[in-house]
Design a protein around this motif. Structure first.
Motif, mmCIF file in Angstrom:
data_model
loop_
_atom_site.group_PDB
_atom_site.id
_atom_site.type_symbol
_atom_site.label_atom_id
_atom_site.label_comp_id
_atom_site.label_asym_id
_atom_site.label_seq_id
_atom_site.Cartn_x
_atom_site.Cartn_y
_atom_site.Cartn_z
ATOM 1 N N THR A 199 9.440 1.074 -4.851
ATOM 2 C CA THR A 199 9.124 -0.303 -5.226
ATOM 3 C C THR A 199 8.906 -1.170 -3.997
ATOM 4 O O THR A 199 7.950 -1.953 -3.931
ATOM 5 C CB THR A 199 10.254 -0.888 -6.091
ATOM 6 O OG1 THR A 199 10.364 -0.131 -7.301
ATOM 7 C CG2 THR A 199 9.976 -2.341 -6.451
ATOM 8 N N VAL A 200 9.790 -1.035 -3.005
ATOM 9 C CA VAL A 200 9.656 -1.835 -1.782
ATOM 10 C C VAL A 200 8.364 -1.480 -1.049
ATOM 11 O O VAL A 200 7.601 -2.366 -0.636
ATOM 12 C CB VAL A 200 10.876 -1.629 -0.864
ATOM 13 C CG1 VAL A 200 10.642 -2.298 0.492
ATOM 14 C CG2 VAL A 200 12.129 -2.203 -1.516
ATOM 15 N N LEU A 201 8.091 -0.190 -0.900
ATOM 16 C CA LEU A 201 6.893 0.223 -0.172
ATOM 17 C C LEU A 201 5.620 -0.187 -0.911
ATOM 18 O O LEU A 201 4.650 -0.634 -0.285
ATOM 19 C CB LEU A 201 6.912 1.736 0.047
ATOM 20 C CG LEU A 201 5.764 2.297 0.901
ATOM 21 C CD1 LEU A 201 5.745 1.649 2.279
ATOM 22 C CD2 LEU A 201 5.878 3.817 1.016
ATOM 23 N N GLU A 202 5.611 -0.050 -2.226
ATOM 24 C CA GLU A 202 4.439 -0.468 -2.993
ATOM 25 C C GLU A 202 4.165 -1.953 -2.800
ATOM 26 O O GLU A 202 3.017 -2.369 -2.585
ATOM 27 C CB GLU A 202 4.638 -0.158 -4.480
ATOM 28 C CG GLU A 202 3.446 -0.544 -5.348
ATOM 29 C CD GLU A 202 3.680 -0.296 -6.819
ATOM 30 O OE1 GLU A 202 2.696 -0.193 -7.571
ATOM 31 O OE2 GLU A 202 4.857 -0.223 -7.238
ATOM 32 N N TYR A 203 5.214 -2.753 -2.861
ATOM 33 C CA TYR A 203 5.028 -4.201 -2.699
ATOM 34 C C TYR A 203 4.524 -4.528 -1.299
ATOM 35 O O TYR A 203 3.638 -5.366 -1.124
ATOM 36 C CB TYR A 203 6.336 -4.932 -2.975
ATOM 37 C CG TYR A 203 6.145 -6.397 -3.280
ATOM 38 C CD1 TYR A 203 5.910 -6.827 -4.574
ATOM 39 C CD2 TYR A 203 6.167 -7.348 -2.263
ATOM 40 C CE1 TYR A 203 5.709 -8.164 -4.856
ATOM 41 C CE2 TYR A 203 5.972 -8.689 -2.537
ATOM 42 C CZ TYR A 203 5.741 -9.089 -3.837
ATOM 43 O OH TYR A 203 5.521 -10.420 -4.098
ATOM 44 N N LEU A 204 5.075 -3.850 -0.286
ATOM 45 C CA LEU A 204 4.633 -4.082 1.092
ATOM 46 C C LEU A 204 3.169 -3.693 1.275
ATOM 47 O O LEU A 204 2.410 -4.403 1.945
ATOM 48 C CB LEU A 204 5.509 -3.294 2.056
ATOM 49 C CG LEU A 204 6.948 -3.792 2.237
ATOM 50 C CD1 LEU A 204 7.783 -2.742 2.951
ATOM 51 C CD2 LEU A 204 6.979 -5.108 3.012
ATOM 52 N N LEU A 205 2.762 -2.570 0.679
ATOM 53 C CA LEU A 205 1.371 -2.141 0.802
ATOM 54 C C LEU A 205 0.419 -3.070 0.062
ATOM 55 O O LEU A 205 -0.696 -3.322 0.526
ATOM 56 C CB LEU A 205 1.221 -0.706 0.269
ATOM 57 C CG LEU A 205 1.604 0.411 1.228
ATOM 58 C CD1 LEU A 205 1.665 1.744 0.501
ATOM 59 C CD2 LEU A 205 0.620 0.485 2.397
#
Length: 230
Positions: free
Chosen positions: A156-162
Motif C-alpha cells: 500500500t505504501v509503495l503503491e501510493y508513493l509510485l
C-alpha cells in the motif's frame, strides 16, 4: 488505498468488503447516505462505492451532495437498476462509473483500478520508476528484474508513493490509506514500513527520501551512488 463502501445490505456489504480487503484495500463500510456524509467530513478516502437503493437519501442524491461539497474522489455506483435513465442520471450527477448487480469481483477490482489510476493521472496498470515496476492488476512488483516480496502494508505504501512520483506523498495521506475504522496505526508505524522499503529499494538505485514536516518521495539515485564494487 482507502475506500468508502456505502451499502445497506449487510450480506452484500460483507462480501464486497472481504473481497476488497483481500485485494489489499482498506475498506470502511456505512449503511446509509447520512453516515457516508459524516464519514467524508471526518476522514479522507481515495474512492467511494455507492449503492443507489439506500434508505432515506438514495445513492444518486448522495453522489450529488458529495460533488456539491467539492469532493473529487471517484464514485462508483452499484445498483440492481438496469434502466438507461438511471445510468445516465447517475453519471450526470457526478458518478465516474456504474456497475449492475450482480457482478463478479474481478470486474469490480478492474474498474476500481481504472478509476484510481485516472484520479492519480496514471495511464496503465503498471507503475514504474527506473528499475522498479509494480503491476497493480497482477499484484506483482519487480526490482531490477527480480521479484520483490512485499507485505500488504508495504504494498500500500509503495503503491501510493509510485502513484505520486515524482511528487512527494504526504505522511497523513499514507496513514489514511493504511488505516480503517476497525484498526489503528500510529504515525510512527509508517516509519517502520518506509524503513523496510528503503532497505529493499536503495541497493537497486531507488531512494525513498524523507521530507521533513511533510512526507516521503521516491527518486532515482545517481548510478555512482549505488554501484557495486567490482
Amino acid at each position: 488505498m482507502r475506500l468508502l463502501l456505502v451499502e445497506d445490505d449487510v450480506m452484500v456489504a460483507s462480501g464486497i468488503k472481504l473481497g476488497l480487503s483481500n485485494a489489499g484495500y482498506t475498506v470502511d463500510w456505512v449503511g446509509s447516505a447520512e453516515r457516508a456524509e459524516q464519514a467524508v467530513e471526518n476522514d479522507s478516502f481515495d474512492l467511494a462505492i455507492v449503492d443507489i437503493g439506500l434508505p432515506g437519501i438514495n445513492g444518486l442524491e448522495l453522489t450529488q451532495r458529495l460533488r456539491a461539497r467539492g469532493l473529487a474522489m471517484p464514485v462508483l455506483i452499484l445498483t440492481a437498476r438496469d434502466a438507461l435513465h438511471d445510468r445516465v442520471q447517475g453519471l450526470d450527477l457526478g458518478a465516474d462509473d456504474y456497475m449492475l448487480k450482480p457482478f463478479e469481483l474481478p470486474e469490480l477490482l478492474a474498474r476500481l483500478r481504472a478509476l484510481l489510476r485516472r484520479s492519480q493521472a496514471a495511464t496503465t496498470a503498471v507503475l514504474s520508476l527506473g528499475p522498479l515496476e509494480m503491476d497493480t492488476a497482477l499484484r506483482r512488483v519487480s526490482l531490477a528484474g527480480q521479484t520483490m516480496e512485499l507485505g500488504p502494508r508495504e504494498w500500500t505504501v509503495l503503491e501510493y508513493l509510485l502513484l505520486q512520483a515524482p511528487k512527494p506523498a504526504a505522511k497523513d495521506k499514507l496513514l489514511a490509506a493504511l488505516t480503517g475504522w476497525d484498526k489503528e496505526i500510529t504515525p510512527n508505524a509508517i516509519e517502520v514500513y518506509v524503513s523496510r522499503l528503503r532497505a529493499k529499494l536503495e541497493p537497486a538505485g531507488v531512494a525513498l527520501r524523507s521530507i521533513r514536516g511533510f512526507g516521503y518521495r521516491l527518486e532515482l539515485l545517481p548510478p555512482s551512488a549505488h554501484a557495486r564494487e567490482p
